[in-house]
Design a protein around this motif. Structure first.
Motif, PDB file in Angstrom:
ATOM      1  N   ILE A 153     -37.284 -14.056  16.758  1.00 37.35           N
ATOM      2  CA  ILE A 153     -37.120 -14.725  15.966  1.00 37.35           C
ATOM      3  C   ILE A 153     -36.168 -15.379  15.334  1.00 37.35           C
ATOM      4  N   GLY A 154     -34.957 -14.849  15.714  1.00 34.63           N
ATOM      5  CA  GLY A 154     -33.608 -15.245  14.998  1.00 34.63           C
ATOM      6  C   GLY A 154     -33.201 -14.933  14.711  1.00 34.63           C
ATOM      7  N   VAL A 155     -33.583 -13.107  13.996  1.00 34.94           N
ATOM      8  CA  VAL A 155     -32.459 -12.730  13.052  1.00 34.94           C
ATOM      9  C   VAL A 155     -32.470 -11.880  14.217  1.00 34.94           C
ATOM     10  N   SER A 156     -30.506 -11.190  13.971  1.00 28.98           N
ATOM     11  CA  SER A 156     -29.774 -10.566  14.802  1.00 28.98           C
ATOM     12  C   SER A 156     -29.771  -9.402  14.197  1.00 28.98           C
ATOM     13  N   LYS A 157     -30.511  -8.217  13.412  1.00 29.85           N
ATOM     14  CA  LYS A 157     -30.524  -7.319  13.045  1.00 29.85           C
ATOM     15  C   LYS A 157     -31.824  -6.395  14.238  1.00 29.85           C
ATOM     16  N   SER A 158     -31.544  -5.155  14.010  1.00 33.37           N
ATOM     17  CA  SER A 158     -31.841  -4.138  14.254  1.00 33.37           C
ATOM     18  C   SER A 158     -32.948  -3.478  14.025  1.00 33.37           C
ATOM     19  N   ILE A 159     -34.213  -4.457  14.713  1.00 37.80           N
ATOM     20  CA  ILE A 159     -35.600  -3.834  14.096  1.00 37.80           C
ATOM     21  C   ILE A 159     -36.825  -4.433  15.534  1.00 37.80           C
TER      22      ILE A 159
END
Ligand SMILES: [Zn+2]
Length: 191
Positions: free
Chosen positions: A54-60
């Protein structure tokens, strides 16, 4: 909020994510809610979703507890239990024996053009992660659920499942795969 899902070719999908440090922030809580909302909208065709999608480069990522559904198909599982939220997950160990499952991805083709293929992965894994309440946890996964968890963690490392498929003859459009299964009562033989 239901978010748009990025498709293969977008560089975010092949970029390793950064770790989440503000577990309790409003922003993190809101990102987790977006992941679950977007996943639920696609629940009939998806068993998980990761933030890069969904366009967010974070680790979840979130993983559907298909193992609990398999164990007791008649039981109604509530939302919190159904979607396992993994923050900064990593593999602690994986079995030497492998299993092959047919996988697909919401980021690789839409609707009847959604692409499927057989992927070989370790059959059993143990994952360490932070849960949304901030505690460190471990999760054991086996069989199909293990594939779901590994597929989602791969997203956090910028890896898409098609990179495991050496022969493109093994990649099928959903519409063609369904037609094949309907007439042959089995998945296609792996080439
Ligand atoms: Zn995917």
């Amino acid at each position: 909020m239901i978010k748009e899902i990025l498709q293969i070719g977008n560089p975010i999908l092949t970029t390793k994510t950064t770790k989440v440090t503000d577990i309790n922030s409003v922003e993190t809580k809101s990102l987790i809610k977006d992941l679950i909302d977007t996943c639920e909208k696609n629940a009939d065709i998806s068993a998980g979703l990761a933030l890069p999608q969904i366009g967010v480069s974070k680790s979840i990522c979130v993983c559907r507890r298909v193992d609990l559904e398999e164990k007791d198909p008649d039981k109604e599982i509530d939302k919190e239990e159904l979607w396992e939220v993994l923050i900064n997950p990593h593999l602690l160990n994986s079995s030497s024996d492998n299993s092959t499952e047919w996988e697909a991805c919401l980021s690789i083709g839409v609707g009847k053009d959604n692409l499927w293929g057989p992927v070989e992965r370790p059959k059993k894994i143990t994952v360490e992660y932070t849960s949304p309440d901030g505690s460190q946890k471990q999760l054991k996964a086996d069989g199909y659920f293990s594939h779901v968890v590994q597929h989602e963690i791969d997203h956090l490392n910028g890896i898409l499942f098609v990179s495991y498929i050496n022969n493109p003859a093994n990649i099928w459009r959903l519409e063609d795969l369904n037609a094949y299964i309907e007439s042959n009562e089995s998945y296609p033989e792996i080439q």
